[in-house]
Design a protein around this motif. Structure first.
Motif, PDB file in Angstrom:
ATOM      1  N   GLY B  72       0.822  -1.209   0.000  1.00 15.43           N
ATOM      2  CA  GLY B  72       0.000   0.000   0.000  1.00 15.43           C
ATOM      3  C   GLY B  72       0.853   1.255   0.000  1.00 15.43           C
ATOM      4  N   LEU B  73       1.919   1.253   0.808  1.00 15.63           N
ATOM      5  CA  LEU B  73       2.814   2.414   0.891  1.00 15.63           C
ATOM      6  C   LEU B  73       3.459   2.685  -0.464  1.00 15.63           C
ATOM      7  N   LEU B  74       3.974   1.625  -1.100  1.00 19.66           N
ATOM      8  CA  LEU B  74       4.620   1.780  -2.402  1.00 19.66           C
ATOM      9  C   LEU B  74       3.655   2.355  -3.433  1.00 19.66           C
ATOM     10  N   LEU B  75       2.446   1.806  -3.446  1.00 22.21           N
ATOM     11  CA  LEU B  75       1.425   2.252  -4.397  1.00 22.21           C
ATOM     12  C   LEU B  75       1.077   3.723  -4.157  1.00 22.21           C
ATOM     13  N   ALA B  76       0.914   4.078  -2.891  1.00 16.27           N
ATOM     14  CA  ALA B  76       0.533   5.455  -2.543  1.00 16.27           C
ATOM     15  C   ALA B  76       1.654   6.436  -2.882  1.00 16.27           C
ATOM     16  N   VAL B  77       2.908   6.043  -2.604  1.00 10.39           N
ATOM     17  CA  VAL B  77       4.043   6.938  -2.872  1.00 10.39           C
ATOM     18  C   VAL B  77       4.230   7.123  -4.385  1.00 10.39           C
ATOM     19  N   ALA B  78       4.142   6.017  -5.145  1.00  8.33           N
ATOM     20  CA  ALA B  78       4.337   6.102  -6.589  1.00  8.33           C
ATOM     21  C   ALA B  78       3.248   6.953  -7.240  1.00  8.33           C
ATOM     22  N   SER B  79       1.981   6.690  -6.874  1.00  4.75           N
ATOM     23  CA  SER B  79       0.886   7.457  -7.470  1.00  4.75           C
ATOM     24  C   SER B  79       0.929   8.906  -6.997  1.00  4.75           C
ATOM     25  N   GLY B  80       1.298   9.104  -5.735  1.00  6.57           N
ATOM     26  CA  GLY B  80       1.398  10.457  -5.192  1.00  6.57           C
ATOM     27  C   GLY B  80       2.463  11.260  -5.920  1.00  6.57           C
ATOM     28  N   ALA B  81       3.590  10.628  -6.222  1.00  2.00           N
ATOM     29  CA  ALA B  81       4.661  11.313  -6.943  1.00  2.00           C
ATOM     30  C   ALA B  81       4.185  11.739  -8.332  1.00  2.00           C
ATOM     31  N   ALA B  82       3.413  10.870  -8.984  1.00  2.00           N
ATOM     32  CA  ALA B  82       2.890  11.195 -10.319  1.00  2.00           C
ATOM     33  C   ALA B  82       1.920  12.384 -10.247  1.00  2.00           C
ATOM     34  N   ILE B  83       1.064  12.386  -9.228  1.00  2.00           N
ATOM     35  CA  ILE B  83       0.124  13.506  -9.066  1.00  2.00           C
ATOM     36  C   ILE B  83       0.897  14.795  -8.780  1.00  2.00           C
ATOM     37  N   PHE B  84       1.960  14.680  -7.982  1.00  2.13           N
ATOM     38  CA  PHE B  84       2.783  15.843  -7.636  1.00  2.13           C
ATOM     39  C   PHE B  84       3.330  16.534  -8.886  1.00  2.13           C
ATOM     40  N   THR B  85       3.771  15.751  -9.878  1.00  2.00           N
ATOM     41  CA  THR B  85       4.390  16.345 -11.068  1.00  2.00           C
ATOM     42  C   THR B  85       3.428  17.256 -11.841  1.00  2.00           C
ATOM     43  N   THR B  86       2.110  16.967 -11.759  1.00  2.00           N
ATOM     44  CA  THR B  86       1.159  17.746 -12.567  1.00  2.00           C
ATOM     45  C   THR B  86       1.146  19.219 -12.182  1.00  2.00           C
ATOM     46  N   ASP B  87       1.476  19.517 -10.929  1.00  2.00           N
ATOM     47  CA  ASP B  87       1.419  20.899 -10.440  1.00  2.00           C
ATOM     48  C   ASP B  87       2.509  21.096  -9.389  1.00  2.00           C
ATOM     49  N   ALA B  88       3.734  20.676  -9.719  1.00  2.00           N
ATOM     50  CA  ALA B  88       4.823  20.601  -8.744  1.00  2.00           C
ATOM     51  C   ALA B  88       5.083  21.913  -8.004  1.00  2.00           C
ATOM     52  N   VAL B  89       5.079  23.022  -8.740  1.00  2.00           N
ATOM     53  CA  VAL B  89       5.395  24.311  -8.122  1.00  2.00           C
ATOM     54  C   VAL B  89       4.351  24.659  -7.057  1.00  2.00           C
TER      55      VAL B  89
END
Lengths: 136, 144
Positions: B72-89
């Protein structure tokens, strides 16, 4: 913890109370969240609102586009649609760039101090684009 | 950071996340699945440690739920990182996001304490509170 004595019943009751408190706490936390929401329509005031101004900044794409629109010396935040919604409405996203004059019709924030509109219809150069054709 | 964040936002992944119709919702869903696996496992284990649930002893339960929580942690971190890139600033400047990252770090650091088995109950209680707060912060980011 595992004593076989009369106190066990009492401890079981305490567990029940703790459990209820826990569930009530979680439920209370969940109840607060929708009140703060601005996704969807819950945050908008009833009735239609129209804003005409010039786009000063645009952030397009999922989860939805965001435009800064300057109107009468004020900067408004316009929540636009997703790329697929703009495409469905026939709106070329290349038009949503700084400098474009735009009329936005939709729901404004119920909070007067919050200069924010959710766009239902967008008019650019006299052409109307309906982002929510099944919502009138 | 001043160059990294905009570059991240312009990456292929970020552009695909913003443009494709189903990618963003799919990754969002994966984030929720990840959180569900992680939090569900931890709550079960911690409530057992705190004595609010009965059944298998905490050590057996820990062996059982650790791989589920880790997945669950791996899945959440990986998907969270992808969401982060959309609006990183924007995310990097959001106090809710930064608070969530601090809570995430605290939750992970607390695993060391949990593993030591000293003062297991306070450690379990801290874990419950930290992860609950992290989830609340995460949810609120979507509303600002």
């Amino acid at each position: 913890m595992h004593c076989r004595c009369p106190a066990t019943t009492q401890m079981r009751e305490m567990h029940m109370i703790d459990r209820r408190t826990l569930i009530a706490g979680i439920a209370a936390g969940m109840a607060v969240t929708p009140a703060l929401a601005h996704h969807g329509w819950r945050w908008t005031a009833d009735g239609n609102f129209e804003l005409t101004g010039v786009i000063t900044a645009a952030r397009l794409g999922m989860p939805h586009g965001i435009l800064d629109v300057e109107a009468n010396g004020e900067t408004w935040t316009v929540e636009a649609g997703q790329p697929w919604r703009h495409e469905r409405a026939g709106l070329d996203e290349a038009l949503l760039k700084p400098g474009t004059e735009i009329t936005v019709s939709g729901g404004r924030s119920a909070d007067e101090a919050d200069k924010r509109v959710k766009a239902e219809r967008i008019t650019i150069a006299g052409k109307l684009y309906d982002l929510y054709p099944d919502r009138s | 950071m001043n160059e990294l964040l905009p570059a991240l936002q312009q990456s292929e992944l970020a552009q695909a996340m913003r443009q494709a119709r189903w990618l963003y919702p799919a990754v969002n869903t994966a984030h929720i699945f990840g959180i569900a696996l992680l939090f569900g496992s931890l709550v079960t284990l911690h409530l057992r440690t705190l004595g609010l649930l009965r059944g298998p002893d905490a050590a057996s339960l820990e062996r059982l739920v650790t791989p589920v929580a880790a997945t669950g942690l791996l899945l959440a971190v990986a998907s969270g990182a992808a969401i982060f890139t959309t609006d990183a600033v924007k995310y990097a400047g959001s106090s809710l996001f930064l608070t969530k990252m601090v809570l995430l770090a605290a939750g992970l650091a607390n695993v060391v304490w949990l593993k030591r088995k000293r003062a297991a109950r306070p450690a379990a209680l801290v874990s419950l509170m930290v992860w609950t707060a992290a989830i609340i912060c995460g949810r609120l980011i979507g509303y600002t």
